[in-house]
Design a protein around this motif. Structure first.
Motif, PDB file in Angstrom:
ATOM      1  N   VAL A  33       0.853  -1.197   0.000  1.00 34.06           N
ATOM      2  CA  VAL A  33       0.000   0.000   0.000  1.00 34.06           C
ATOM      3  C   VAL A  33       0.884   1.242   0.000  1.00 34.06           C
ATOM      4  CG1 VAL A  33      -1.905   1.227   1.117  1.00 34.06           C
ATOM      5  CG2 VAL A  33      -1.743  -1.261   1.333  1.00 34.06           C
ATOM      6  N   LEU A  34       0.694   2.092  -0.991  1.00 32.55           N
ATOM      7  CA  LEU A  34       1.445   3.347  -1.060  1.00 32.55           C
ATOM      8  C   LEU A  34       1.003   4.281   0.061  1.00 32.55           C
ATOM      9  CD1 LEU A  34       1.347   3.990  -4.897  1.00 32.55           C
ATOM     10  CD2 LEU A  34       3.436   3.800  -3.533  1.00 32.55           C
ATOM     11  N   GLU A  35       1.919   5.160   0.488  1.00 35.72           N
ATOM     12  CA  GLU A  35       1.611   6.064   1.602  1.00 35.72           C
ATOM     13  C   GLU A  35       0.365   6.902   1.350  1.00 35.72           C
ATOM     14  OE1 GLU A  35       5.230   8.176   2.249  1.00 35.72           O
ATOM     15  OE2 GLU A  35       6.193   6.423   3.133  1.00 35.72           O
ATOM     16  N   LYS A  36       0.128   7.302   0.102  1.00 34.78           N
ATOM     17  CA  LYS A  36      -1.019   8.183  -0.148  1.00 34.78           C
ATOM     18  C   LYS A  36      -2.309   7.434  -0.507  1.00 34.78           C
ATOM     19  CE  LYS A  36      -0.692  10.611  -4.070  1.00 34.78           C
ATOM     20  NZ  LYS A  36      -0.135  11.397  -5.178  1.00 34.78           N
ATOM     21  N   VAL A  37      -2.247   6.111  -0.509  1.00 31.49           N
ATOM     22  CA  VAL A  37      -3.440   5.309  -0.842  1.00 31.49           C
ATOM     23  C   VAL A  37      -4.134   4.873   0.444  1.00 31.49           C
ATOM     24  CG1 VAL A  37      -4.187   3.128  -1.913  1.00 31.49           C
ATOM     25  CG2 VAL A  37      -2.500   4.586  -3.062  1.00 31.49           C
ATOM     26  N   TRP A  38      -5.452   4.727   0.378  1.00 27.42           N
ATOM     27  CA  TRP A  38      -6.252   4.364   1.551  1.00 27.42           C
ATOM     28  C   TRP A  38      -5.777   3.043   2.150  1.00 27.42           C
ATOM     29  CZ3 TRP A  38      -9.861   7.206   4.090  1.00 27.42           C
ATOM     30  CH2 TRP A  38     -10.610   6.539   5.056  1.00 27.42           C
ATOM     31  N   MET A  39      -5.340   3.110   3.403  1.00 34.88           N
ATOM     32  CA  MET A  39      -4.868   1.917   4.122  1.00 34.88           C
ATOM     33  C   MET A  39      -6.085   1.170   4.654  1.00 34.88           C
ATOM     34  SD  MET A  39      -2.148   0.468   5.302  1.00 34.88           S
ATOM     35  CE  MET A  39      -0.763   1.439   5.814  1.00 34.88           C
ATOM     36  N   PRO A  40      -6.152  -0.160   4.502  1.00 32.63           N
ATOM     37  CA  PRO A  40      -7.314  -0.882   5.036  1.00 32.63           C
ATOM     38  C   PRO A  40      -7.530  -0.566   6.521  1.00 32.63           C
ATOM     39  CG  PRO A  40      -5.942  -2.340   3.731  1.00 32.63           C
ATOM     40  CD  PRO A  40      -5.203  -1.032   3.828  1.00 32.63           C
ATOM     41  N   THR A  41      -8.779  -0.250   6.861  1.00 34.33           N
ATOM     42  CA  THR A  41      -9.164   0.099   8.224  1.00 34.33           C
ATOM     43  C   THR A  41     -10.046  -1.024   8.773  1.00 34.33           C
ATOM     44  OG1 THR A  41     -11.181   1.129   7.474  1.00 34.33           O
ATOM     45  CG2 THR A  41      -9.225   2.551   7.585  1.00 34.33           C
ATOM     46  N   PRO A  42     -10.482  -0.921  10.051  1.00 33.51           N
ATOM     47  CA  PRO A  42     -11.396  -1.963  10.562  1.00 33.51           C
ATOM     48  C   PRO A  42     -12.648  -2.136   9.682  1.00 33.51           C
ATOM     49  CG  PRO A  42     -10.526  -0.677  12.372  1.00 33.51           C
ATOM     50  CD  PRO A  42     -10.039   0.003  11.120  1.00 33.51           C
ATOM     51  N   HIS A  43     -13.121  -1.056   9.054  1.00 30.77           N
ATOM     52  CA  HIS A  43     -14.283  -1.161   8.157  1.00 30.77           C
ATOM     53  C   HIS A  43     -13.970  -2.107   6.988  1.00 30.77           C
ATOM     54  CE1 HIS A  43     -14.631   2.642  10.240  1.00 30.77           C
ATOM     55  NE2 HIS A  43     -15.858   2.830   9.793  1.00 30.77           N
ATOM     56  N   GLY A  44     -12.831  -1.829   6.356  1.00 31.29           N
ATOM     57  CA  GLY A  44     -12.442  -2.638   5.196  1.00 31.29           C
ATOM     58  C   GLY A  44     -12.132  -4.067   5.581  1.00 31.29           C
ATOM     59  N   VAL A  45     -11.540  -4.231   6.758  1.00 32.76           N
ATOM     60  CA  VAL A  45     -11.217  -5.581   7.219  1.00 32.76           C
ATOM     61  C   VAL A  45     -12.508  -6.363   7.478  1.00 32.76           C
ATOM     62  CG1 VAL A  45     -10.199  -6.888   9.140  1.00 32.76           C
ATOM     63  CG2 VAL A  45      -8.968  -4.921   8.153  1.00 32.76           C
ATOM     64  N   HIS A  46     -13.494  -5.698   8.100  1.00 26.13           N
ATOM     65  CA  HIS A  46     -14.777  -6.370   8.363  1.00 26.13           C
ATOM     66  C   HIS A  46     -15.469  -6.748   7.044  1.00 26.13           C
ATOM     67  CE1 HIS A  46     -18.357  -7.610  10.358  1.00 26.13           C
ATOM     68  NE2 HIS A  46     -19.086  -6.586   9.950  1.00 26.13           N
ATOM     69  N   LEU A  47     -15.450  -5.828   6.086  1.00 23.29           N
ATOM     70  CA  LEU A  47     -16.050  -6.150   4.785  1.00 23.29           C
ATOM     71  C   LEU A  47     -15.334  -7.352   4.160  1.00 23.29           C
ATOM     72  CD1 LEU A  47     -18.044  -5.514   2.492  1.00 23.29           C
ATOM     73  CD2 LEU A  47     -16.418  -3.814   1.623  1.00 23.29           C
ATOM     74  N   GLY A  48     -14.010  -7.354   4.268  1.00 19.84           N
ATOM     75  CA  GLY A  48     -13.243  -8.488   3.727  1.00 19.84           C
ATOM     76  C   GLY A  48     -13.629  -9.799   4.391  1.00 19.84           C
ATOM     77  N   ASN A  49     -13.766  -9.761   5.716  1.00 23.45           N
ATOM     78  CA  ASN A  49     -14.149 -10.985   6.429  1.00 23.45           C
ATOM     79  C   ASN A  49     -15.534 -11.468   6.007  1.00 23.45           C
ATOM     80  OD1 ASN A  49     -11.848 -11.473   7.989  1.00 23.45           O
ATOM     81  ND2 ASN A  49     -12.446  -9.933   9.502  1.00 23.45           N
ATOM     82  N   MET A  50     -16.448 -10.527   5.798  1.00 24.15           N
ATOM     83  CA  MET A  50     -17.812 -10.904   5.400  1.00 24.15           C
ATOM     84  C   MET A  50     -17.841 -11.436   3.962  1.00 24.15           C
ATOM     85  SD  MET A  50     -19.645 -10.634   8.051  1.00 24.15           S
ATOM     86  CE  MET A  50     -18.171 -11.192   8.887  1.00 24.15           C
ATOM     87  N   ILE A  51     -17.037 -10.847   3.084  1.00 26.88           N
ATOM     88  CA  ILE A  51     -16.957 -11.354   1.698  1.00 26.88           C
ATOM     89  C   ILE A  51     -16.589 -12.840   1.717  1.00 26.88           C
ATOM     90  CG2 ILE A  51     -15.509 -11.261  -0.392  1.00 26.88           C
ATOM     91  CD1 ILE A  51     -15.459  -8.176  -0.037  1.00 26.88           C
TER      92      ILE A  51
END
Ligand SMILES: C[S@@+](CC[C@H](N)C(=O)[O-])C[C@H]1O[C@@H](n2cnc3c(N)ncnc32)[C@H](O)[C@@H]1O
Length: 235
Positions: A33-51
Motif C-alpha cells: 500500500v502506497l503512503e497516499k493510498v487508503w490503508m485498510p481500516t477496521p471497516h475494510g477488514v470487516h467487509l473483507g471478512n464478510m466477503i
C-alpha cells in the motif's frame, strides 16, 4: 499470473507502507500500500471478512473506490468471474492493479477511473463498496452512502446485490430506511465493533456531530467504539 510488470513499474516502491499481511477466512493477503493510498481500516477488514462468508460464483462484480484492491482479490477468490474496479485517481488505481495482479487474479478486470457511480459496463450482479464517510470531503457526509443506495438500481441487474460496509456513526437506521424506500430487500451479513480511530478526535466538531446520531457509538472503560455493519440489499 505473476506480478504485473506495468503495475510494479508505476508503484514508487520507496513510498510503500510496510507490507500489510492479513488473513481473511482461509486467504492470506500480502498487500503493498502506497503512503497516499487508503490503508485498510477496521471497516475494510470487516467487509473483507464478510466477503469470505459469501458466494460470488460466476458473478459479474463492480467494486467502487477499491483503494489498495483487497476486496477485489477476495471477491475473485469467492468466485467472481468478471470484475470492474474503480478509483477516483490514478495512483490508487495503479496500486490496486499491482495488488490484484500480485495475488494471481486471472479473470478479466476492467480498471476505470470514475467518480463514484458514474461507471460504464453494467448491469452487474454485485455492487460492492466501503463508501467514504468520515473523510468524505462533503458537507453532507452521507453523500457516498446515499448515492450508492439511490443509484444501485441503475448499475445492478434485477435481483442483483448491493454489498457495503458502514459505521453506526453514519446512522444505520437511516441507511436501512433508505434501502426500504428504494424497494430493496435488506439483510445484515454481519456486524462487529471497532475502537475509534485517532483522527476522529482531531476535530471536536466531528464528535459533536456524531453525538447527535442515535446509537452512533458506545463508550466502554473510557474507550469509544463504533459498530461496523455489512449489508446485502437486493434490488
Ligand atoms: C473508505 S475508502 C475504501 C478503500 C477500500 N475499498 C478499502 O476498503 O480499504 C474509499 C475509497 O474511495 C475512493 N474515492 C473517494 N472518492 C471517490 C469518488 N468520487 N469516486 C470513486 N472513488 C472515490 C478513495 O480514493 C478511497 O480509496
Amino acid at each position: 499470473m505473476g506480478p504485473g510488470k506495468e503495475g510494479l513499474q508505476r508503484l514508487d516502491r520507496d513510498k510503500l507502507h510496510p507490507m500489510q499481511v492479513q488473513q481473511f477466512g482461509e486467504h492470506v493477503l500480502k498487500l503493498d500500500v502506497l503512503e497516499k493510498v487508503w490503508m485498510p481500516t477496521p471497516h475494510g477488514v470487516h467487509l473483507g471478512n464478510m466477503i469470505c462468508t459469501m458466494d460470488f460464483r460466476d458473478a459479474k462484480v463492480l467494486e467502487l473506490g477499491t483503494g489498495c484492491g483487497l476486496h477485489s482479490i477476495l471477491l475473485v477468490y469467492r468466485g467472481a468471474s468478471v470484475l470492474t474496479v474503480t478509483e477516483i485517481e490514478q495512483t490508487s488505481m495503479d496500486n490496486a492493479r499491482h495488488n490484484i495482479e500480485k495475488h494471481g487474479v486471472q479473470i478479466p478486470v476492467d480498471y476505470q477511473i470514475a467518480d463514484w457511480t458514474h461507471v460504464e459496463g453494467g448491469p452487474y450482479d454485485v455492487l460492492i463498496a466501503n463508501p467514504p464517510f468520515g473523510k468524505s470531503g462533503k458537507a453532507y457526509r452521507r453523500y457516498f452512502i446515499d448515492k450508492l443506495i439511490l443509484d444501485a438500481h441503475t448499475l445492478l441487474k434485477k435481483g442483483g446485490r448491493l454489498v457495503f460496509v458502514q459505521s453506526s456513526m453514519a446512522d444505520i437506521p437511516r441507511s436501512i430506511g433508505l434501502m426500504h424506500e428504494c424497494g430493496m430487500k435488506v439483510r445484515v451479513v454481519g456486524e462487529t465493533d471497532g475502537p475509534f480511530r485517532d483522527y476522529y478526535f482531531d476535530h471536536p466538531d466531528y464528535i459533536v456531530e456524531m453525538a447527535q446520531v442515535p446509537g452512533a457509538y458506545s463508550v466502554r472503560n473510557g474507550r469509544h467504539y463504533e459498530r461496523l455493519i455489512v449489508f446485502e440489499a437486493r434490488v
